[in-house]
Write a protein that holds these residues in place. Structure first.
Motif, PDB file in Angstrom:
ATOM      1  N   MET A   1      -6.307 -16.758   6.495  1.00 57.27           N
ATOM      2  CA  MET A   1      -5.356 -15.689   6.301  1.00 57.27           C
ATOM      3  C   MET A   1      -5.730 -14.901   5.041  1.00 57.27           C
ATOM      4  N   ILE A   2      -6.220 -13.723   5.261  1.00 58.70           N
ATOM      5  CA  ILE A   2      -6.673 -12.865   4.166  1.00 58.70           C
ATOM      6  C   ILE A   2      -5.521 -12.520   3.229  1.00 58.70           C
ATOM      7  N   LEU A   3      -4.383 -12.172   3.787  1.00 50.81           N
ATOM      8  CA  LEU A   3      -3.257 -11.706   2.969  1.00 50.81           C
ATOM      9  C   LEU A   3      -2.798 -12.764   1.972  1.00 50.81           C
ATOM     10  N   GLN A   4      -2.660 -14.000   2.407  1.00 48.61           N
ATOM     11  CA  GLN A   4      -2.212 -15.058   1.489  1.00 48.61           C
ATOM     12  C   GLN A   4      -3.216 -15.275   0.368  1.00 48.61           C
ATOM     13  N   SER A   5      -4.490 -15.162   0.684  1.00 44.17           N
ATOM     14  CA  SER A   5      -5.532 -15.276  -0.336  1.00 44.17           C
ATOM     15  C   SER A   5      -5.440 -14.124  -1.335  1.00 44.17           C
ATOM     16  N   LEU A   6      -5.224 -12.917  -0.838  1.00 44.49           N
ATOM     17  CA  LEU A   6      -5.083 -11.757  -1.728  1.00 44.49           C
ATOM     18  C   LEU A   6      -3.880 -11.893  -2.648  1.00 44.49           C
ATOM     19  N   ILE A   7      -2.766 -12.371  -2.106  1.00 43.18           N
ATOM     20  CA  ILE A   7      -1.555 -12.541  -2.917  1.00 43.18           C
ATOM     21  C   ILE A   7      -1.782 -13.581  -4.016  1.00 43.18           C
ATOM     22  N   ALA A   8      -2.415 -14.688  -3.677  1.00 43.14           N
ATOM     23  CA  ALA A   8      -2.681 -15.726  -4.683  1.00 43.14           C
ATOM     24  C   ALA A   8      -3.608 -15.191  -5.773  1.00 43.14           C
ATOM     25  N   GLU A   9      -4.647 -14.482  -5.379  1.00 40.22           N
ATOM     26  CA  GLU A   9      -5.560 -13.911  -6.371  1.00 40.22           C
ATOM     27  C   GLU A   9      -4.850 -12.863  -7.223  1.00 40.22           C
ATOM     28  N   PHE A  10      -4.037 -12.037  -6.588  1.00 40.13           N
ATOM     29  CA  PHE A  10      -3.285 -11.023  -7.316  1.00 40.13           C
ATOM     30  C   PHE A  10      -2.453 -11.669  -8.426  1.00 40.13           C
ATOM     31  N   ASP A  11      -1.696 -12.704  -8.091  1.00 39.65           N
ATOM     32  CA  ASP A  11      -0.826 -13.341  -9.085  1.00 39.65           C
ATOM     33  C   ASP A  11      -1.634 -13.941 -10.229  1.00 39.65           C
ATOM     34  N   GLN A  12      -2.715 -14.619  -9.904  1.00 42.29           N
ATOM     35  CA  GLN A  12      -3.552 -15.223 -10.957  1.00 42.29           C
ATOM     36  C   GLN A  12      -4.157 -14.137 -11.849  1.00 42.29           C
ATOM     37  N   GLU A  13      -4.709 -13.108 -11.238  1.00 44.73           N
ATOM     38  CA  GLU A  13      -5.402 -12.077 -12.008  1.00 44.73           C
ATOM     39  C   GLU A  13      -4.444 -11.161 -12.767  1.00 44.73           C
TER      40      GLU A  13
ATOM     41  N   TYR B   1      -2.361  -0.777 -10.918  1.00 39.86           N
ATOM     42  CA  TYR B   1      -1.363  -1.584 -10.218  1.00 39.86           C
ATOM     43  C   TYR B   1      -0.342  -0.715  -9.479  1.00 39.86           C
ATOM     44  N   TYR B   2      -0.105   0.474  -9.954  1.00 37.60           N
ATOM     45  CA  TYR B   2       0.778   1.423  -9.267  1.00 37.60           C
ATOM     46  C   TYR B   2       0.172   1.856  -7.931  1.00 37.60           C
ATOM     47  N   TRP B   3      -1.143   1.968  -7.881  1.00 34.77           N
ATOM     48  CA  TRP B   3      -1.812   2.459  -6.680  1.00 34.77           C
ATOM     49  C   TRP B   3      -1.727   1.504  -5.494  1.00 34.77           C
ATOM     50  N   TYR B   4      -1.345   0.247  -5.729  1.00 33.98           N
ATOM     51  CA  TYR B   4      -1.141  -0.679  -4.615  1.00 33.98           C
ATOM     52  C   TYR B   4      -0.136  -0.114  -3.613  1.00 33.98           C
TER      53      TYR B   4
ATOM     54  N   LEU C   1      -1.126   0.359   0.216  1.00 35.37           N
ATOM     55  CA  LEU C   1      -0.530  -0.539   1.209  1.00 35.37           C
ATOM     56  C   LEU C   1       0.532   0.119   2.076  1.00 35.37           C
ATOM     57  N   ASN C   2       1.103   1.234   1.626  1.00 35.26           N
ATOM     58  CA  ASN C   2       2.205   1.856   2.377  1.00 35.26           C
ATOM     59  C   ASN C   2       1.858   3.171   3.051  1.00 35.26           C
ATOM     60  N   GLN C   3       0.678   3.710   2.774  1.00 29.88           N
ATOM     61  CA  GLN C   3       0.299   4.999   3.354  1.00 29.88           C
ATOM     62  C   GLN C   3      -1.103   4.894   3.938  1.00 29.88           C
ATOM     63  N   ASN C   4      -1.345   5.582   5.032  1.00 30.77           N
ATOM     64  CA  ASN C   4      -2.697   5.610   5.605  1.00 30.77           C
ATOM     65  C   ASN C   4      -3.571   6.641   4.919  1.00 30.77           C
ATOM     66  N   VAL C   5      -2.955   7.698   4.401  1.00 30.97           N
ATOM     67  CA  VAL C   5      -3.658   8.706   3.613  1.00 30.97           C
ATOM     68  C   VAL C   5      -2.868   8.857   2.317  1.00 30.97           C
TER      69      VAL C   5
ATOM     70  N   ALA D   1       4.832  -4.585  -2.646  1.00 26.32           N
ATOM     71  CA  ALA D   1       4.036  -3.971  -1.570  1.00 26.32           C
ATOM     72  C   ALA D   1       3.145  -4.997  -0.887  1.00 26.32           C
ATOM     73  N   LEU D   2       2.528  -5.879  -1.660  1.00 27.73           N
ATOM     74  CA  LEU D   2       1.670  -6.920  -1.070  1.00 27.73           C
ATOM     75  C   LEU D   2       2.469  -7.843  -0.158  1.00 27.73           C
ATOM     76  N   HIS D   3       3.648  -8.247  -0.605  1.00 24.45           N
ATOM     77  CA  HIS D   3       4.464  -9.166   0.186  1.00 24.45           C
ATOM     78  C   HIS D   3       5.020  -8.505   1.445  1.00 24.45           C
ATOM     79  N   ALA D   4       5.118  -7.188   1.453  1.00 25.48           N
ATOM     80  CA  ALA D   4       5.603  -6.462   2.629  1.00 25.48           C
ATOM     81  C   ALA D   4       4.472  -6.118   3.605  1.00 25.48           C
ATOM     82  N   THR D   5       3.247  -6.371   3.213  1.00 21.04           N
ATOM     83  CA  THR D   5       2.083  -6.049   4.036  1.00 21.04           C
ATOM     84  C   THR D   5       1.882  -7.110   5.112  1.00 21.04           C
ATOM     85  N   THR D   6       1.240  -6.710   6.199  1.00 27.16           N
ATOM     86  CA  THR D   6       0.916  -7.651   7.272  1.00 27.16           C
ATOM     87  C   THR D   6      -0.602  -7.787   7.401  1.00 27.16           C
TER      88      THR D   6
END
Length: 167
Positions: free
Chosen positions: A1-13, A51-54, A58-62, A95-100
């Protein structure tokens, strides 16, 4: 699961980024290593802004940077930058937690007005390169700024050279 890995890395970093930004002394906020470089304060503010750009990633395609406005405060005020960082980290985390997982496959594009500056790329590639790696790159620059001004660099992945007992 890519998303869970990204969230864990995000929190650590994000914690490592916080330690680095907190190490910036007000006395050296105007330091810049060359005439074309950012000041230490401008670099810190840029790191906090990523960090604002997340939210846009994550919420817009463009995502149009020219159409988005973020009140950043004065780059010479490290406390304002630390506050900006904390607010943006919370927005990014939300935004990360709301992503699929599925939305990470969607194509994403960054524009500045009518000009495309990035993409289209799969969103997961943008998260890794434009968000994560972008922060890591600028943290490395900040470490150089801190060392050049004889300031202590916090250990982000274990002790720093100065903290190490083995030399």
């Amino acid at each position: 699961m890519i998303l869970q890995s990204l969230i864990a890395e995000f929190d650590q970093e994000a914690n490592s980024t916080r330690k680095l930004l907190q190490a910036i002394p007000g006395k050296d906020i105007a330091y810049k290593p060359s005439p074309i470089s950012w000041t230490m304060g401008e670099l810190a503010q840029h790191i906090a802004t990523i960090y604002y750009w997340y939210v846009g990633v994550l919420n817009q395609n463009v995502y149009d940077l020219a159409a988005d406005r973020l009140e950043r405060g004065e780059p010479g005020d490290i406390n304002a930058t630390l506050d900006l960082f904390e607010k943006n980290v919370e927005k990014a985390r939300t935004a990360l937690h709301a992503t699929t997982e599925e939305s990470l496959q969607d194509l994403w594009t960054m524009k500045v007005g009518d000009r495309t500056v990035l993409g289209p790329l799969p969103r997961k590639v943008v998260v890794r390169s434009f968000l994560f790696n972008h922060v890591y790159h600028h943290r490395g620059e900040m470490i150089v700024y801190l060392r050049a001004t004889d300031n202590k660099v916090p250990g982000l992945y274990g002790p720093t050279y100065e903290e190490s007992t083995v030399r």
